[in-house]
Write an enzyme that holds these catalytic residues in place. Structure first.
Site, PDB file in Angstrom:
ATOM      1  N   LYS A  34      10.263  -0.344  -3.155  1.00 30.94           N
ATOM      2  CA  LYS A  34      10.572   0.341  -4.412  1.00 30.94           C
ATOM      3  C   LYS A  34      11.274   1.654  -4.089  1.00 30.94           C
ATOM      4  O   LYS A  34      10.761   2.478  -3.332  1.00 30.94           O
ATOM      5  CB  LYS A  34       9.302   0.627  -5.211  1.00 30.94           C
ATOM      6  CG  LYS A  34       9.595   1.341  -6.543  1.00 30.94           C
ATOM      7  CD  LYS A  34       8.387   1.332  -7.455  1.00 30.94           C
ATOM      8  CE  LYS A  34       7.475   2.505  -7.280  1.00 30.94           C
ATOM      9  NZ  LYS A  34       8.006   3.779  -7.819  1.00 30.94           N
ATOM     10  N   THR A 117       1.270   5.993 -17.541  1.00 29.86           N
ATOM     11  CA  THR A 117      -0.186   6.095 -17.344  1.00 29.86           C
ATOM     12  C   THR A 117      -0.659   7.542 -17.275  1.00 29.86           C
ATOM     13  O   THR A 117      -1.850   7.799 -17.288  1.00 29.86           O
ATOM     14  CB  THR A 117      -0.649   5.339 -16.083  1.00 29.86           C
ATOM     15  OG1 THR A 117       0.223   5.683 -15.023  1.00 29.86           O
ATOM     16  CG2 THR A 117      -0.647   3.843 -16.302  1.00 29.86           C
TER      17      THR A 117
HETATM   18  O1  C5P Z   1       1.379   6.324  -3.377  1.00 28.56           O
HETATM   19  P1  C5P Z   1       0.979   5.419  -4.505  1.00 28.56           P
HETATM   20  O2  C5P Z   1       0.429   4.087  -4.044  1.00 28.56           O
HETATM   21  O3  C5P Z   1       0.099   6.109  -5.521  1.00 28.56           O
HETATM   22  O4  C5P Z   1       2.375   5.092  -5.185  1.00 28.56           O
HETATM   23  C1  C5P Z   1       2.453   4.358  -6.373  1.00 28.56           C
HETATM   24  C2  C5P Z   1       3.878   4.305  -6.844  1.00 28.56           C
HETATM   25  O5  C5P Z   1       3.883   3.751  -8.147  1.00 28.56           O
HETATM   26  C3  C5P Z   1       4.553   5.654  -6.963  1.00 28.56           C
HETATM   27  O6  C5P Z   1       5.945   5.442  -6.696  1.00 28.56           O
HETATM   28  C4  C5P Z   1       4.348   6.056  -8.384  1.00 28.56           C
HETATM   29  O7  C5P Z   1       5.356   6.881  -8.892  1.00 28.56           O
HETATM   30  C5  C5P Z   1       4.414   4.694  -9.069  1.00 28.56           C
HETATM   31  N1  C5P Z   1       3.729   4.633 -10.343  1.00 28.56           N
HETATM   32  C6  C5P Z   1       2.364   4.872 -10.490  1.00 28.56           C
HETATM   33  N2  C5P Z   1       1.766   4.763 -11.701  1.00 28.56           N
HETATM   34  C7  C5P Z   1       2.505   4.435 -12.744  1.00 28.56           C
HETATM   35  C8  C5P Z   1       3.862   4.185 -12.630  1.00 28.56           C
HETATM   36  C9  C5P Z   1       4.447   4.291 -11.404  1.00 28.56           C
HETATM   37  O8  C5P Z   1       1.683   5.167  -9.522  1.00 28.56           O
HETATM   38  N3  C5P Z   1       1.902   4.314 -13.899  1.00 28.56           N
END
Ligand code: C5P
Length: 230
Positions: A34, A117
């Site tokens: 991603k 979220t």
């Molecule tokens: O490091 P981590 O596992 O928390 O990363 C999760 C990824 O998913 C990050 O890129 C974050 O911006 C994204 N994301 C999230 N929650 C959301 C939408 C996107 O953690 N609701």
């Protein structure tokens, strides 16, 4: 799909050099990445997305498009030309319909973000909405299906409520996943990879538990094993 194909690693780094180092460290352990706004908008970010594709990886561009219809349609068409696999858009009916037009050949999968979220009921009220988060997520999921969007980004805790609305074919993609025993960090509502897949997630997005691990490739393999159990 193999368990490995269900894991998307979030490359939340500030430069292409850092991203290249991380993908080299992960090697064959990870097949799907991603690229969010921070990396995409860094110098060379979009070329890096193409570089990943040329290396045989799958790419999710998390750009969360939202603008007037014609702009969304034309921007989506440009992104489709990059040859990436997934693109996020906000789940407003007009935005989704326009993105669908821009990605009309179907190769680029569109994922709608229902409600961020980081928003709670009080934030929605402040913004003038008469409903709470749960109702708005369900409403937008129904609209996304009606607009023929390919999938949804959602919290793992929303999977059970939304899968019946989304139907069997929409792709449900969830961040907020933490391997069993891992540090939760700033994520508040989490599930393990095994729980998320068991709750009908098609793909899980994991960032820091892999990218900041002492051995990122081993951490990725451990997550893939948990996906396989789910
Ligand atoms: O490091 P981590 O596992 O928390 O990363 C999760 C990824 O998913 C990050 O890129 C974050 O911006 C994204 N994301 C999230 N929650 C959301 C939408 C996107 O953690 N609701």
């Amino acid at each position: 799909m193999t368990p490995q194909e269900r894991l998307i690693v979030a490359l939340d780094v500030e430069s292409v050099a850092d991203a290249r180092a991380m993908t080299a460290t992960l090697g064959e352990a990870v097949s799907f990445f991603k690229v969010g706004m921070e990396l995409a908008y860094a110098p060379g970010g979009f070329d890096f997305a193409r570089e990943l594709k040329a290396a045989g990886k799958r790419v999710f561009l998390d750009l969360k498009l939202h603008d007037i219809g014609v702009t969304v349609e034309r921007a989506t068409r440009q992104i489709a030309r990059l040859g990436v696999d997934f693109l996020t858009i906000h789940a407003f009916a007009q935005t989704m319909a326009s993105a669908r037009q821009g990605a009309s050949d179907g190769a680029l999968k569109l994922l709608a973000v229902t409600v961020m979220t980081s928003y709670d009921d009080a934030d929605l009220k402040e913004a003038g909405y008469a409903c709470g988060v749960e109702d708005l997520v369900a409403r937008r999921a129904r609209q996304a299906r009606a607009e023929r969007v390919d999938g949804l980004i959602l919290s793992p805790l929303e999977l059970a409520a939304i899968r019946p609305i989304a139907g069997p074919d929409m792709l449900l993609v969830t961040p907020g996943v933490r391997p069993a025993g891992a540090d939760v960090g700033d994520q508040k509502r989490v599930m393990t990879p095994r729980q998320a897949v068991a709750a009908s997630a098609d793909f899980i997005v994991v960032g820091r538990p892999i990218t900041r691990a002492m051995d990122p490739a081993a951490a990725a393999k451990a997550v893939i094993d948990e996906i396989a159990e789910g």
